[in-house]
Design a protein around this motif. Structure first.
Motif, short mmCIF file in Angstrom:
data_model
loop_
_atom_site.label_atom_id
_atom_site.label_comp_id
_atom_site.label_asym_id
_atom_site.label_seq_id
_atom_site.Cartn_x
_atom_site.Cartn_y
_atom_site.Cartn_z
N ASN A 135 32.99 -15.69 58.80
CA ASN A 135 33.14 -14.78 59.93
C ASN A 135 32.87 -13.32 59.58
N TRP A 136 33.08 -12.95 58.30
CA TRP A 136 33.01 -11.54 57.93
C TRP A 136 32.01 -11.25 56.82
N GLY A 137 31.51 -12.25 56.13
CA GLY A 137 30.58 -12.02 55.04
C GLY A 137 31.27 -11.60 53.76
N ALA A 138 30.47 -11.22 52.76
CA ALA A 138 31.00 -10.84 51.45
C ALA A 138 31.62 -9.45 51.49
N GLY A 139 32.58 -9.22 50.57
CA GLY A 139 33.15 -7.89 50.39
C GLY A 139 34.34 -7.58 51.27
N ILE A 154 33.35 -1.85 49.31
CA ILE A 154 32.05 -1.43 49.84
C ILE A 154 30.90 -1.85 48.92
N HIS A 155 31.11 -1.81 47.61
CA HIS A 155 30.03 -2.17 46.70
C HIS A 155 29.68 -3.66 46.76
N GLN A 156 30.54 -4.47 47.35
CA GLN A 156 30.28 -5.90 47.46
C GLN A 156 29.61 -6.27 48.78
N LEU A 157 29.49 -5.32 49.70
CA LEU A 157 28.88 -5.62 51.00
C LEU A 157 27.38 -5.88 50.84
N PRO A 158 26.84 -6.83 51.57
CA PRO A 158 25.39 -7.05 51.50
C PRO A 158 24.65 -5.88 52.11
N CYS A 159 23.46 -5.60 51.60
CA CYS A 159 22.66 -4.48 52.11
C CYS A 159 21.91 -4.91 53.37
N THR A 160 22.62 -4.91 54.48
CA THR A 160 22.05 -5.29 55.77
C THR A 160 22.31 -4.19 56.78
N PRO A 161 21.57 -4.18 57.90
CA PRO A 161 21.83 -3.17 58.93
C PRO A 161 23.27 -3.21 59.44
N GLU A 162 23.90 -4.38 59.43
CA GLU A 162 25.26 -4.53 59.94
C GLU A 162 26.29 -3.80 59.08
N THR A 163 26.00 -3.60 57.81
CA THR A 163 26.97 -2.96 56.91
C THR A 163 26.64 -1.49 56.63
N LEU A 164 25.53 -1.00 57.17
CA LEU A 164 25.06 0.35 56.84
C LEU A 164 26.13 1.40 57.06
N TRP A 165 26.83 1.35 58.20
CA TRP A 165 27.74 2.43 58.58
C TRP A 165 28.98 2.46 57.70
N LEU A 166 29.29 1.35 57.03
CA LEU A 166 30.37 1.35 56.05
C LEU A 166 29.86 1.72 54.66
#
Length: 323
Positions: A135-139, A154-166
């Protein structure tokens, strides 16, 4: 960078992006021993497309939230302090509901979101955090349901448009890449302009501080292309306005003069904004004496006036330019 400039940037940034989605309070006061909540958010009852545009940030803003951004990796004591604020807010809501004879629904209670550039296994294991990648992805690490606390590493979030703002709230290479992705967004993206304005304000805050740390210098370097882009855009806007002015007059001479005048005005206006921001950041509100030095400073290039505004005292600036 000391904690304060980043704190203010993070609060302003989250307030600007989340404001269309609901009611937001920054530095919400709680009892002195608990201190302040960085960002307290209550979603609007009316759905909005801004939630989708903000990706993961919009997803966490679908329900009431306490948001605590950290510039450096969150510590155990800081986790406990943030959770203490959450439990105070929940207890206050429960007391109010009891007075009003309203049953408290678990789903309506706020959730605490810790935004940390990194998160150690000690922190994650010690608080028994677990992932919900479906439901939420990695990180995104959830504590027990009734603790209502989530750590976003934050460093574990995938580099996608959905995570850009974080990821723009991250550090080092993570933040640098996010800034590059922000620059690459379409020019007419309203969130792009909001984020860039706040990042350039942060750049100004860093520039006026003495002896910036190495990571601050890297951030300034990453933000420099955006600053130059804004100067170029202002120049182009002035040029276009000058062309239009000349066209309306229908005179070639007017056209040529309009182009040059528009170009100069665009550059001057952008430089005035930079100078005013630097003066406000260092000395607070602009009084008559500070207003008086702006015009002579405009005669200088950014490379000439920036170090003067950063290094000279108020008296030295006034003495140099108006006395």
């Amino acid at each position: 960078m000391t904690r304060f400039p980043y704190d203010q940037f993070a609060k302003d940034y989250l307030e600007e992006l989340l404001q269309p989605l609901g009611k937001i309070e920054t530095s919400k006061t709680v009892p002195a021993e608990i201190r302040e909540i960085d960002v307290y958010f209550a979603p609007s009852s009316q759905p909005t497309t801004d939630t989708i545009q903000l990706g993961l940030l919009g997803q966490l803003a679908e329900k009431p939230a306490l948001i605590e951004p950290f510039r450096n990796a969150v510590k155990i004591s800081e986790m406990r302090s943030c959770m203490n604020k959450l439990f105070y807010i929940i207890a206050d809501i429960e007391r109010q509901n009891k007075r009003d004879n309203i049953p408290t629904q678990e789903d309506d209670l706020p959730k605490l979101w810790i935004l940390s550039p990194t998160a150690s296994t000690t922190i994650l294991d010690g608080f028994k955090a677990s992932l919900d990648e479906e439901n939420w992805g990695a990180g995104v690490h959830f504590l027990g349901d009734y603790l209502k606390t989530v750590i976003i590493a934050i460093h574990q979030l995938p580099c996608t448009p959905e995570t850009l703002w974080l990821r723009l709230l991250g550090k080092g290479r993570v933040q640098q890449r996010a800034i590059e992705e922000l620059e690459a967004l379409p020019q007419n993206n309203p969130l792009r302009d909001k984020a860039i304005d706040l990042l350039l304000s942060l750049k100004t805050q860093i520039e006026i501080r003495q002896n910036p740390e190495e990571e601050d210098k890297e951030l300034l370097m990453n933000l420099s292309p955006i600053y130059l882009e804004r100067l170029a855009a202002a120049e182009q806007k002035g040029r276009n306005e000058g062309i239009q002015e000349g066209r309306n007059e229908g005179i070639q001479q007017g056209r040529n003069e309009g182009i040059q005048q528009g170009r100069n005005e665009g550059i001057q206006n952008e430089r005035r904004i930079v100078i005013e921001n630097l003066l406000r950041a260092r000395f607070g509100a602009l009084d008559d004496e500070l207003e008086a030095i702006i015009q002579p400073l405009l005669a200088l290039t950014p490379e000439e006036f920036s170090p003067l505004l950063i290094q000279l005292s108020r008296e030295e600036l006034i003495s140099r330019f108006i006395r």
